[in-house]
Design an enzyme around this catalytic site. Sequence first.
Site, PDB file in Angstrom:
ATOM      1  N   THR A  29      -2.790   2.125   6.079  1.00 59.29           N
ATOM      2  CA  THR A  29      -1.758   1.720   5.126  1.00 59.29           C
ATOM      3  C   THR A  29      -0.683   0.867   5.810  1.00 59.29           C
ATOM      4  O   THR A  29      -0.404   1.053   7.008  1.00 59.29           O
ATOM      5  CB  THR A  29      -1.108   2.991   4.519  1.00 59.29           C
ATOM      6  OG1 THR A  29       0.139   2.651   3.939  1.00 59.29           O
ATOM      7  CG2 THR A  29      -0.831   4.060   5.565  1.00 59.29           C
ATOM      8  N   ASP A  30      -0.026   0.009   5.025  1.00 57.40           N
ATOM      9  CA  ASP A  30       1.107  -0.761   5.564  1.00 57.40           C
ATOM     10  C   ASP A  30       2.280   0.148   5.929  1.00 57.40           C
ATOM     11  O   ASP A  30       3.181  -0.258   6.655  1.00 57.40           O
ATOM     12  CB  ASP A  30       1.547  -1.847   4.570  1.00 57.40           C
ATOM     13  CG  ASP A  30       1.995  -1.315   3.216  1.00 57.40           C
ATOM     14  OD1 ASP A  30       1.864  -0.094   2.970  1.00 57.40           O
ATOM     15  OD2 ASP A  30       2.488  -2.119   2.390  1.00 57.40           O
ATOM     16  N   GLU A  31       2.251   1.400   5.424  1.00 55.32           N
ATOM     17  CA  GLU A  31       3.392   2.297   5.690  1.00 55.32           C
ATOM     18  C   GLU A  31       3.523   2.641   7.180  1.00 55.32           C
ATOM     19  O   GLU A  31       4.576   3.096   7.613  1.00 55.32           O
ATOM     20  CB  GLU A  31       3.283   3.568   4.844  1.00 55.32           C
ATOM     21  CG  GLU A  31       3.309   3.247   3.369  1.00 55.32           C
ATOM     22  CD  GLU A  31       3.581   4.444   2.471  1.00 55.32           C
ATOM     23  OE1 GLU A  31       4.248   5.385   2.921  1.00 55.32           O
ATOM     24  OE2 GLU A  31       3.124   4.410   1.316  1.00 55.32           O
ATOM     25  N   TYR A  88       3.620  11.513   6.455  1.00 52.77           N
ATOM     26  CA  TYR A  88       2.384  10.856   5.984  1.00 52.77           C
ATOM     27  C   TYR A  88       2.071   9.634   6.840  1.00 52.77           C
ATOM     28  O   TYR A  88       0.984   9.529   7.421  1.00 52.77           O
ATOM     29  CB  TYR A  88       2.523  10.441   4.512  1.00 52.77           C
ATOM     30  CG  TYR A  88       1.497   9.405   4.081  1.00 52.77           C
ATOM     31  CD1 TYR A  88       0.141   9.721   4.035  1.00 52.77           C
ATOM     32  CD2 TYR A  88       1.883   8.102   3.733  1.00 52.77           C
ATOM     33  CE1 TYR A  88      -0.811   8.768   3.663  1.00 52.77           C
ATOM     34  CE2 TYR A  88       0.939   7.151   3.359  1.00 52.77           C
ATOM     35  CZ  TYR A  88      -0.396   7.486   3.325  1.00 52.77           C
ATOM     36  OH  TYR A  88      -1.336   6.534   2.960  1.00 52.77           O
ATOM     37  N   LYS A  98      -0.996   8.827   9.556  1.00 49.50           N
ATOM     38  CA  LYS A  98      -1.918   7.695   9.427  1.00 49.50           C
ATOM     39  C   LYS A  98      -1.859   6.824  10.682  1.00 49.50           C
ATOM     40  O   LYS A  98      -2.886   6.334  11.151  1.00 49.50           O
ATOM     41  CB  LYS A  98      -1.569   6.853   8.194  1.00 49.50           C
ATOM     42  CG  LYS A  98      -1.795   7.526   6.861  1.00 49.50           C
ATOM     43  CD  LYS A  98      -3.246   7.871   6.583  1.00 49.50           C
ATOM     44  CE  LYS A  98      -4.125   6.652   6.346  1.00 49.50           C
ATOM     45  NZ  LYS A  98      -5.519   7.056   5.960  1.00 49.50           N
TER      46      LYS A  98
END
Length: 324
Positions: free
Chosen positions: A127-129, A152, A156
Amino acid sequence: MRLLVTGGCGFIGSNFIRYILEHYDPEFVTNVDALTYAGNIANVAGLAAQYGERYEFFHADIANADLMDELMRKHHFYAVVNFAAESHVDRSINSPQHFIHTNVVGTSVLLDAARRHGVRRFVQISTDEVYGSLGPEGRFTEESPVTPSSPYSASKAGADQLALAFHKTYGEEVVVTRCSNNYGPYQFPEKLIPLMVINALQDRPLPVYGDGLNVRDWIYVDDHCAAIVAVLLNGKPGEVYNVGADTEMNNLDLVHRILAHLGKPKELIEFVEDRRGHDRRYAIDSSKIRTELGWKPLHRMEEALPATIDWYVANREWWEKLVP
Ligand code: NAD
């Protein structure tokens, strides 16, 4: 091509399985899913009937090393595409341990089993997060520092680093994708778009965090699926590919669009206390996957958002079982 897809009863995984069976010709797809609260067997309803022996479901936890070992020994997969994850930021703030179990330990179990059983490719869906938050300017590139804000995104990021380390250490053909926010059918109704649509349909308040001006970069789920296929087939081992559709929007504008499409009043919006550690803005530079692999998004939000809203309107029996 024999494929192991994990998390295939979730939002993106189920769309991906349908996408690859419809557009390509894999020999078979095995879907491994633990059926957590977010996993829904209804998301893959009809696939076994439609595709016969080319689709199978295996109910298991990806962190179960014995089961993953046995599965990979028996099936001689060409590739693993790892979607399985705890995926909701708010839940990670309340109980981070589940996120470590699936996102970090589960990924390491899969990487290890794949390595030992000669799986050719491993696509880690990230994810870009993992990049953290942006100010008003700039976009994330694959070279941006990894500075996650939530448990989260930290879990990741940990999984990404493990996956890339398996490439460096063992030569495993690992590729990592980092995509922006997805929307489309079958998304669990705790996430922004289905939550807002479903609350509006029920004339319930629409909870918007803080001032509502946090910006996300949206992509239709099928465009993400197409990007994953491009990376699966032609991505360079050891590389990271950002995936995004250049569609930045703040949460309030998005909620206004949903209300307008449904003909519901703005008065349903209820501003609530901001999420802890809430990232202000995400924006993805996806020029690498576009130039190197020839991928580009095919769906525009102007059409794909109303179509997505209409899917939730038409599939009330799907979400009624999931909302309190
Ligand atoms: P989701 O929560 O809808 O689905 C996750 C699936 O994983 C569920 O079916 C769940 O049952 C399964 N699962 C959870 N723990 C498991 C375990 N231990 N073993 C086996 N299965 C398990 O998530 P999603 O939105 O479809 O996201 C899929 C992947 O894409 C995630 O890795 C997420 O980080 C990534 N991603 C999501 C978005 C997005 O906007 N939704 C954007 C970028 C990346």
